[in-house]
Design a protein around this motif. Structure first.
Motif, PDB file in Angstrom:
ATOM      1  N   GLY A 217       0.937  -1.481   0.144  1.00 14.64           N
ATOM      2  CA  GLY A 217      -0.389   0.085   0.088  1.00 14.64           C
ATOM      3  C   GLY A 217       0.962   1.526  -0.051  1.00 14.64           C
ATOM      4  O   GLY A 217       0.604   2.227  -0.728  1.00 14.64           O
ATOM      5  N   LYS A 218       1.677   1.360   0.920  1.00 13.29           N
ATOM      6  CA  LYS A 218       2.945   2.511   1.033  1.00 13.29           C
ATOM      7  C   LYS A 218       3.308   2.528  -0.161  1.00 13.29           C
ATOM      8  O   LYS A 218       3.220   3.894  -0.831  1.00 13.29           O
ATOM      9  CB  LYS A 218       3.566   2.603   1.780  1.00 13.29           C
ATOM     10  N   LEU A 219       3.893   1.656  -1.267  1.00 12.74           N
ATOM     11  CA  LEU A 219       4.482   1.974  -2.670  1.00 12.74           C
ATOM     12  C   LEU A 219       3.449   2.928  -3.483  1.00 12.74           C
ATOM     13  O   LEU A 219       4.073   3.664  -4.590  1.00 12.74           O
ATOM     14  CB  LEU A 219       5.112   1.010  -2.763  1.00 12.74           C
ATOM     15  N   VAL A 220       2.387   2.036  -2.976  1.00 11.62           N
ATOM     16  CA  VAL A 220       1.293   2.748  -4.181  1.00 11.62           C
ATOM     17  C   VAL A 220       0.778   4.219  -4.297  1.00 11.62           C
ATOM     18  O   VAL A 220       1.145   4.735  -4.511  1.00 11.62           O
ATOM     19  CB  VAL A 220       0.064   1.881  -4.327  1.00 11.62           C
ATOM     20  N   ALA A 221       0.993   4.129  -2.502  1.00 16.49           N
ATOM     21  CA  ALA A 221       0.321   5.616  -2.159  1.00 16.49           C
ATOM     22  C   ALA A 221       1.394   6.498  -3.076  1.00 16.49           C
ATOM     23  O   ALA A 221       0.613   8.103  -2.879  1.00 16.49           O
ATOM     24  CB  ALA A 221       0.397   5.499  -0.457  1.00 16.49           C
ATOM     25  N   ASP A 222       2.550   6.296  -2.622  1.00 13.35           N
ATOM     26  CA  ASP A 222       3.753   7.190  -2.818  1.00 13.35           C
ATOM     27  C   ASP A 222       3.413   8.058  -4.189  1.00 13.35           C
ATOM     28  O   ASP A 222       4.634   8.295  -4.639  1.00 13.35           O
ATOM     29  CB  ASP A 222       5.246   6.005  -2.638  1.00 13.35           C
ATOM     30  N   LEU A 223       2.775   6.747  -5.076  1.00 14.91           N
ATOM     31  CA  LEU A 223       2.804   7.592  -6.532  1.00 14.91           C
ATOM     32  C   LEU A 223       1.298   7.804  -6.745  1.00 14.91           C
ATOM     33  O   LEU A 223       1.385   9.289  -7.853  1.00 14.91           O
ATOM     34  CB  LEU A 223       2.597   6.769  -7.466  1.00 14.91           C
ATOM     35  N   VAL A 224       0.389   8.572  -5.650  1.00 17.07           N
ATOM     36  CA  VAL A 224      -0.684   9.072  -6.313  1.00 17.07           C
ATOM     37  C   VAL A 224      -1.210  10.167  -5.860  1.00 17.07           C
ATOM     38  O   VAL A 224      -2.329  11.611  -6.255  1.00 17.07           O
ATOM     39  CB  VAL A 224      -1.736   8.325  -4.871  1.00 17.07           C
ATOM     40  N   ASP A 225      -0.131  10.987  -5.366  1.00 12.25           N
ATOM     41  CA  ASP A 225      -0.378  12.766  -5.588  1.00 12.25           C
ATOM     42  C   ASP A 225       0.172  12.930  -7.568  1.00 12.25           C
ATOM     43  O   ASP A 225      -0.540  13.997  -7.644  1.00 12.25           O
ATOM     44  CB  ASP A 225       1.191  13.386  -4.706  1.00 12.25           C
ATOM     45  N   GLN A 226       0.428  12.713  -7.802  1.00 14.79           N
ATOM     46  CA  GLN A 226       0.865  13.059  -8.922  1.00 14.79           C
ATOM     47  C   GLN A 226       0.389  11.381 -10.198  1.00 14.79           C
ATOM     48  O   GLN A 226       0.089  11.940 -11.425  1.00 14.79           O
ATOM     49  CB  GLN A 226       2.311  13.035  -9.233  1.00 14.79           C
ATOM     50  N   HIS A 227       0.053  10.792 -10.040  1.00 12.48           N
ATOM     51  CA  HIS A 227      -1.203  10.103 -10.234  1.00 12.48           C
ATOM     52  C   HIS A 227      -2.318   9.534  -9.979  1.00 12.48           C
ATOM     53  O   HIS A 227      -1.927   8.676  -8.984  1.00 12.48           O
ATOM     54  CB  HIS A 227       0.408   8.246 -10.752  1.00 12.48           C
ATOM     55  N   ASN A 228      -2.859   8.810 -11.449  1.00  8.50           N
ATOM     56  CA  ASN A 228      -4.446   8.668 -10.602  1.00  8.50           C
ATOM     57  C   ASN A 228      -4.864   6.784 -11.205  1.00  8.50           C
ATOM     58  O   ASN A 228      -5.717   6.109 -11.034  1.00  8.50           O
ATOM     59  CB  ASN A 228      -5.141   8.809 -11.885  1.00  8.50           C
ATOM     60  N   SER A 241     -10.432   8.252  -7.737  1.00  4.12           N
ATOM     61  CA  SER A 241     -11.393   9.283  -8.811  1.00  4.12           C
ATOM     62  C   SER A 241     -11.676  10.279  -7.632  1.00  4.12           C
ATOM     63  O   SER A 241     -11.564  10.596  -6.348  1.00  4.12           O
ATOM     64  CB  SER A 241     -12.363   8.337  -9.237  1.00  4.12           C
ATOM     65  N   HIS A 242     -11.715  11.518  -8.492  1.00  5.52           N
ATOM     66  CA  HIS A 242     -11.661  12.596  -6.945  1.00  5.52           C
ATOM     67  C   HIS A 242     -13.204  12.182  -7.366  1.00  5.52           C
ATOM     68  O   HIS A 242     -13.794  14.109  -7.400  1.00  5.52           O
ATOM     69  CB  HIS A 242     -11.031  13.815  -7.650  1.00  5.52           C
ATOM     70  N   GLN A 288      -5.397  19.171 -16.895  1.00  4.39           N
ATOM     71  CA  GLN A 288      -5.162  20.069 -16.016  1.00  4.39           C
ATOM     72  C   GLN A 288      -6.474  21.008 -15.412  1.00  4.39           C
ATOM     73  O   GLN A 288      -6.753  21.085 -14.350  1.00  4.39           O
ATOM     74  CB  GLN A 288      -4.148  21.024 -15.957  1.00  4.39           C
ATOM     75  N   SER A 289      -7.246  21.529 -15.862  1.00  3.85           N
ATOM     76  CA  SER A 289      -8.380  21.915 -15.967  1.00  3.85           C
ATOM     77  C   SER A 289      -9.973  21.158 -15.657  1.00  3.85           C
ATOM     78  O   SER A 289     -10.812  21.241 -14.631  1.00  3.85           O
ATOM     79  CB  SER A 289      -9.061  23.054 -17.313  1.00  3.85           C
ATOM     80  N   LEU A 290      -9.869  19.784 -15.740  1.00  6.51           N
ATOM     81  CA  LEU A 290     -10.044  19.175 -14.975  1.00  6.51           C
ATOM     82  C   LEU A 290      -9.831  18.714 -13.728  1.00  6.51           C
ATOM     83  O   LEU A 290     -10.219  17.455 -13.397  1.00  6.51           O
ATOM     84  CB  LEU A 290     -10.883  17.456 -15.746  1.00  6.51           C
ATOM     85  N   GLY A 291      -8.595  19.353 -13.264  1.00  3.92           N
ATOM     86  CA  GLY A 291      -8.673  18.546 -11.898  1.00  3.92           C
ATOM     87  C   GLY A 291      -7.386  17.540 -12.531  1.00  3.92           C
ATOM     88  O   GLY A 291      -7.088  16.620 -10.984  1.00  3.92           O
ATOM     89  N   ILE A 292      -7.435  16.656 -12.959  1.00  2.00           N
ATOM     90  CA  ILE A 292      -6.346  15.640 -13.203  1.00  2.00           C
ATOM     91  C   ILE A 292      -4.881  15.521 -12.877  1.00  2.00           C
ATOM     92  O   ILE A 292      -4.331  16.725 -13.408  1.00  2.00           O
ATOM     93  CB  ILE A 292      -7.065  14.877 -14.726  1.00  2.00           C
ATOM     94  N   PRO A 293      -4.243  14.936 -12.047  1.00  2.00           N
ATOM     95  CA  PRO A 293      -2.610  15.168 -11.835  1.00  2.00           C
ATOM     96  C   PRO A 293      -1.728  14.493 -12.683  1.00  2.00           C
ATOM     97  O   PRO A 293      -2.201  13.657 -13.116  1.00  2.00           O
ATOM     98  CB  PRO A 293      -2.053  14.574 -10.638  1.00  2.00           C
ATOM     99  N   ASP A 294      -1.122  15.308 -13.703  1.00  2.00           N
ATOM    100  CA  ASP A 294       0.115  14.576 -13.954  1.00  2.00           C
ATOM    101  C   ASP A 294       1.615  15.243 -14.092  1.00  2.00           C
ATOM    102  O   ASP A 294       1.033  16.902 -14.372  1.00  2.00           O
ATOM    103  CB  ASP A 294      -0.465  15.012 -16.096  1.00  2.00           C
ATOM    104  N   PRO A 295       2.397  14.865 -14.004  1.00  2.00           N
ATOM    105  CA  PRO A 295       3.593  15.759 -13.540  1.00  2.00           C
ATOM    106  C   PRO A 295       4.937  16.520 -14.943  1.00  2.00           C
ATOM    107  O   PRO A 295       5.473  17.198 -14.255  1.00  2.00           O
ATOM    108  CB  PRO A 295       4.944  13.631 -13.103  1.00  2.00           C
TER     109      PRO A 295
END
Ligand SMILES: [Zn+2]
Length: 355
Positions: A217-228, A241-242, A288-295
């Motif tokens: 879970g931690k390894l996945v959670a490490d990626l969710v600020d930039q990836h959905n 999803s938001h 970006q306008s849809l609020g979807i993250p992407d590095p």
């Protein structure tokens, strides 16, 4: 004059770390903004006064959390509103099974329903045939409060995603074969080929760990600020999803269709065409306008579509097997050689003639 607030305004506010409670109580909400605020109420961030009143089957007036009295949690779990969410879990499960994204008892789904509590699917049940009464209510530690069946063993990963990504209102985990193929090969799908994938998905790969462990879970959670959408190496995929659980499921459809399509494209004997950095930039603006993250959001055009950086090690075109090429190629080469020899001798002959 009253302020008009659109869904985009609300998303912008959330993106900038704002609180929807700060919206003017007498503001006029567009229908989309009203819907979005209604969704947000589901996890306790909506305005406490003013704004849309919860419908009869709306979320609890007082946001719930793990320390709420058991009687309140039970009342919520048995409410018409929660029943609707349970039906949504069953429906998404049915779609996952029908599209062969899950196998056996595989896959699990969760919806955030309070500050640190979530509704989730049970363990040891096919996702294609779940019943609302089988759903479970858990806190973010995985402790179960309500539900006859035991919660999924992989819930920790969902909860860790929700903890790390406050915007995650729902999560879906499954094993769609094409996307999982990429996860098994350790290959991040190449980019710049299909608009839907660029706009709605932001994919990364998490290393393999035993399913259900906090480490996974931690390894996945490490990626969710930039990836959905996270490919879990040698395992499957998890998305968040938001918006809602159906939207988290859509991420799976988009990824699986994409992986399938590029696999087909890679077999057509010609390198796939890709969009230009300028074309990608347009799509990233929509994202970006849809609020979807992407590095990649905010990068300059020149920095986009850099294969080395964005798809390390990926070779999209499959090289044809040498034995298939050998026959026709040898023949073709001989034919070309014969023609060349002929023309050269003709040329030599011509040259020997006085002009
Ligand atoms: Zn799994």
């Amino acid at each position: 004059m009253k302020t008009v607030i659109s869904a985009k305004d609300v998303e912008e506010l959330l993106r900038n770390g704002g609180d929807v409670k700060s919206l003017p109580a007498d503001a006029i909400l567009t229908p989309a903004a009203r819907d979005l605020l209604h969704e947000l109420e589901g996890y306790g961030t909506a305005r406490s006064n003013g704004g849309p009143k919860p419908a009869a089957n709306g979320p609890p007036a007082r946001p719930l959390h793990s320390k709420s009295p058991k009687s309140e949690l039970d009342a919520f779990f048995n409410s018409a509103y929660c029943e609707e969410l349970k039906l949504q879990l069953c429906e998404v499960g049915r779609r996952l099974w029908q599209r062969a994204y899950v196998d056996g008892n595989g896959g699990n789904i969760a919806i955030r329903v309070g500050e640190d509590i979530a509704l989730c699917t049970p363990t040891l049940v096919s996702k294609g045939f779940m019943k609302p009464e089988e759903m479970c209510l858990v806190d973010f530690e995985g402790n179960q409060f309500c539900g006859q069946k035991k919660r999924t063993s992989e819930i920790l990963m969902h909860l860790q995603i929700m903890q790390r990504q406050p915007r995650a209102v729902a999560t879906v985990h499954c094993h769609p074969p094409y996307a999982t193929g990429f996860a098994v090969a350790g290959i991040e799908p190449p980019t710049c080929m299909i608009p839907e994938y660029e706009v709605f998905s932001s994919v990364a790969i998490a290393p393999y760990r035993t399913p259900g462990t906090p480490e996974m879970g931690k390894l996945v959670a490490d990626l969710v600020d930039q990836h959905n959408t996270i490919l879990m190496a040698n395992h499957g995929v998890v998305s968040w999803s938001h918006i809602n659980v159906e939207d988290a499921y859509f991420k799976m459809e988009i990824l699986e269709a994409y992986c399938r399509t590029i696999l087909v494209a890679s077999q057509l004997g010609k390198p796939a065409n890709t969009m230009t950095p300028a074309q990608l930039q347009d799509l990233l603006k929509i994202k970006q306008s849809l609020g979807i993250p992407d590095p990649r959001i905010g990068l300059k055009e020149a920095e986009l579509c850099d294969n080395c950086e964005w798809r390390p090690g990926v070779s999209c075109a499959v090289s044809p097997k040498p034995e298939i090429l050998e026959g026709p190629d040898a023949e073709a080469e001989a034919a070309v050689q014969a023609i060349t020899d002929q023309s050269m001798s003709g040329l030599d002959h011509n040259r020997s003639q006085p002009s």
